[in-house]
Motif scaffolding. Structure first.
Motif, PDB file in Angstrom:
ATOM      1  N   GLU A 273       0.831  -1.204   0.000  1.00 49.08           N
ATOM      2  CA  GLU A 273       0.000   0.000   0.000  1.00 49.08           C
ATOM      3  C   GLU A 273       0.869   1.258   0.000  1.00 49.08           C
ATOM      4  N   GLU A 274       2.046   1.181   0.606  1.00 44.70           N
ATOM      5  CA  GLU A 274       2.965   2.323   0.621  1.00 44.70           C
ATOM      6  C   GLU A 274       3.404   2.673  -0.802  1.00 44.70           C
ATOM      7  N   GLU A 275       3.732   1.648  -1.597  1.00 41.38           N
ATOM      8  CA  GLU A 275       4.113   1.876  -2.990  1.00 41.38           C
ATOM      9  C   GLU A 275       2.946   2.461  -3.788  1.00 41.38           C
ATOM     10  N   GLU A 276       1.750   1.940  -3.545  1.00 39.49           N
ATOM     11  CA  GLU A 276       0.568   2.442  -4.248  1.00 39.49           C
ATOM     12  C   GLU A 276       0.287   3.891  -3.873  1.00 39.49           C
ATOM     13  N   SER A 277       0.389   4.225  -2.603  1.00 45.25           N
ATOM     14  CA  SER A 277       0.150   5.601  -2.161  1.00 45.25           C
ATOM     15  C   SER A 277       1.156   6.562  -2.782  1.00 45.25           C
ATOM     16  N   LYS A 278       2.408   6.143  -2.843  1.00 45.53           N
ATOM     17  CA  LYS A 278       3.451   6.979  -3.446  1.00 45.53           C
ATOM     18  C   LYS A 278       3.168   7.219  -4.929  1.00 45.53           C
ATOM     19  N   ALA A 279       2.750   6.178  -5.638  1.00 46.95           N
ATOM     20  CA  ALA A 279       2.429   6.309  -7.059  1.00 46.95           C
ATOM     21  C   ALA A 279       1.224   7.225  -7.263  1.00 46.95           C
ATOM     22  N   ILE A 280       0.194   7.071  -6.433  1.00 40.13           N
ATOM     23  CA  ILE A 280      -1.005   7.913  -6.533  1.00 40.13           C
ATOM     24  C   ILE A 280      -0.641   9.374  -6.302  1.00 40.13           C
ATOM     25  N   ASP A 281       0.085   9.645  -5.234  1.00 42.88           N
ATOM     26  CA  ASP A 281       0.453  11.030  -4.893  1.00 42.88           C
ATOM     27  C   ASP A 281       1.271  11.687  -5.998  1.00 42.88           C
ATOM     28  N   THR A 282       2.163  10.926  -6.611  1.00 44.62           N
ATOM     29  CA  THR A 282       3.061  11.485  -7.618  1.00 44.62           C
ATOM     30  C   THR A 282       2.413  11.599  -8.998  1.00 44.62           C
ATOM     31  N   LEU A 283       1.639  10.595  -9.392  1.00 41.88           N
ATOM     32  CA  LEU A 283       1.147  10.529 -10.765  1.00 41.88           C
ATOM     33  C   LEU A 283      -0.217  11.182 -11.006  1.00 41.88           C
ATOM     34  N   ASP A 284      -1.004  11.414  -9.960  1.00 39.29           N
ATOM     35  CA  ASP A 284      -2.317  12.029 -10.165  1.00 39.29           C
ATOM     36  C   ASP A 284      -2.143  13.424 -10.764  1.00 39.29           C
ATOM     37  N   GLY A 285      -2.701  13.628 -11.936  1.00 38.32           N
ATOM     38  CA  GLY A 285      -2.601  14.912 -12.624  1.00 38.32           C
ATOM     39  C   GLY A 285      -1.370  15.054 -13.494  1.00 38.32           C
ATOM     40  N   ALA A 286      -0.496  14.045 -13.494  1.00 34.96           N
ATOM     41  CA  ALA A 286       0.731  14.113 -14.293  1.00 34.96           C
ATOM     42  C   ALA A 286       0.402  14.006 -15.784  1.00 34.96           C
ATOM     43  N   GLU A 287       1.164  14.710 -16.580  1.00 36.24           N
ATOM     44  CA  GLU A 287       1.021  14.677 -18.038  1.00 36.24           C
ATOM     45  C   GLU A 287       1.777  13.463 -18.569  1.00 36.24           C
ATOM     46  N   TRP A 288       1.082  12.612 -19.340  1.00 36.06           N
ATOM     47  CA  TRP A 288       1.699  11.421 -19.907  1.00 36.06           C
ATOM     48  C   TRP A 288       1.035  11.090 -21.235  1.00 36.06           C
ATOM     49  N   MET A 289       1.824  10.938 -22.265  1.00 38.74           N
ATOM     50  CA  MET A 289       1.337  10.635 -23.607  1.00 38.74           C
ATOM     51  C   MET A 289       0.293  11.661 -24.067  1.00 38.74           C
ATOM     52  N   GLY A 290       0.541  12.915 -23.703  1.00 39.29           N
ATOM     53  CA  GLY A 290      -0.319  14.001 -24.142  1.00 39.29           C
ATOM     54  C   GLY A 290      -1.620  14.155 -23.378  1.00 39.29           C
ATOM     55  N   ARG A 291      -1.750  13.445 -22.261  1.00 41.51           N
ATOM     56  CA  ARG A 291      -2.984  13.517 -21.464  1.00 41.51           C
ATOM     57  C   ARG A 291      -2.647  13.655 -19.991  1.00 41.51           C
ATOM     58  N   SER A 292      -3.554  14.265 -19.254  1.00 36.45           N
ATOM     59  CA  SER A 292      -3.392  14.417 -17.813  1.00 36.45           C
ATOM     60  C   SER A 292      -4.035  13.213 -17.119  1.00 36.45           C
ATOM     61  N   MET A 293      -3.202  12.374 -16.508  1.00 36.03           N
ATOM     62  CA  MET A 293      -3.708  11.147 -15.880  1.00 36.03           C
ATOM     63  C   MET A 293      -4.515  11.447 -14.619  1.00 36.03           C
ATOM     64  N   LYS A 294      -5.535  10.642 -14.409  1.00 45.81           N
ATOM     65  CA  LYS A 294      -6.288  10.677 -13.162  1.00 45.81           C
ATOM     66  C   LYS A 294      -5.926   9.380 -12.437  1.00 45.81           C
ATOM     67  N   VAL A 295      -5.285   9.511 -11.285  1.00 43.45           N
ATOM     68  CA  VAL A 295      -4.789   8.344 -10.560  1.00 43.45           C
ATOM     69  C   VAL A 295      -5.303   8.411  -9.120  1.00 43.45           C
ATOM     70  N   ASN A 296      -6.065   7.403  -8.698  1.00 42.69           N
ATOM     71  CA  ASN A 296      -6.541   7.355  -7.315  1.00 42.69           C
ATOM     72  C   ASN A 296      -6.822   5.913  -6.906  1.00 42.69           C
ATOM     73  N   GLN A 297      -7.191   5.756  -5.646  1.00 43.03           N
ATOM     74  CA  GLN A 297      -7.503   4.432  -5.141  1.00 43.03           C
ATOM     75  C   GLN A 297      -8.787   3.955  -5.809  1.00 43.03           C
ATOM     76  N   ALA A 298      -8.758   2.733  -6.328  1.00 41.92           N
ATOM     77  CA  ALA A 298      -9.939   2.174  -6.989  1.00 41.92           C
ATOM     78  C   ALA A 298     -11.035   1.911  -5.961  1.00 41.92           C
ATOM     79  N   ARG A 299     -12.254   2.192  -6.348  1.00 35.74           N
ATOM     80  CA  ARG A 299     -13.398   1.918  -5.471  1.00 35.74           C
ATOM     81  C   ARG A 299     -13.859   0.481  -5.681  1.00 35.74           C
ATOM     82  N   PRO A 300     -14.395  -0.130  -4.636  1.00 33.70           N
ATOM     83  CA  PRO A 300     -14.905  -1.510  -4.808  1.00 33.70           C
ATOM     84  C   PRO A 300     -16.051  -1.526  -5.813  1.00 33.70           C
ATOM     85  N   ARG A 301     -16.139  -2.605  -6.545  1.00 33.95           N
ATOM     86  CA  ARG A 301     -17.208  -2.776  -7.537  1.00 33.95           C
ATOM     87  C   ARG A 301     -18.543  -2.993  -6.832  1.00 33.95           C
ATOM     88  N   ASN A 302     -19.593  -2.384  -7.329  1.00 31.22           N
ATOM     89  CA  ASN A 302     -20.938  -2.571  -6.731  1.00 31.22           C
ATOM     90  C   ASN A 302     -21.581  -3.849  -7.205  1.00 31.22           C
TER      91      ASN A 302
END
Length: 81
Positions: free
Chosen positions: A52-81
């Motif tokens: 979870e520490e690795e996932e949190s670090k990736a989320i904090d760093t990559l959310d909103g980052a520009e990649w392949m010409g797009r701004s990524m949305k990165v967050n914790q996945a919600r459970p499926r309903n």
């Protein structure tokens, strides 16, 4: 926990995502959902990492980052309903 990665270019592959997320830890699994009718990627993915520490670090760093010409949305996945 799983990471939701949205607003991806349709050309993104598992290998592309692995390259980006491996900078933040060990990637366990990547899933890029595809459209049932066309087979084309839907523009988002799910990434699982070893801790979870690795996932949190990736989320904090990559959310909103520009990649392949797009701004990524990165967050914790919600459970499926």
């Amino acid at each position: 926990m799983s990471i939701y990665v949205g607003n991806l270019a349709y050309e993104v592959t598992d290998a592309d995502l692995n390259t980006v997320f491996s900078d933040y830890g060990s990637v366990k699994r990547i899933h890029i959902p595809t459209d049932r009718e066309t087979g084309r990627p839907r523009g988002f993915a799910f990434v699982e990492m070893d801790t979870e520490e690795e996932e949190s670090k990736a989320i904090d760093t990559l959310d909103g980052a520009e990649w392949m010409g797009r701004s990524m949305k990165v967050n914790q996945a919600r459970p499926r309903n």
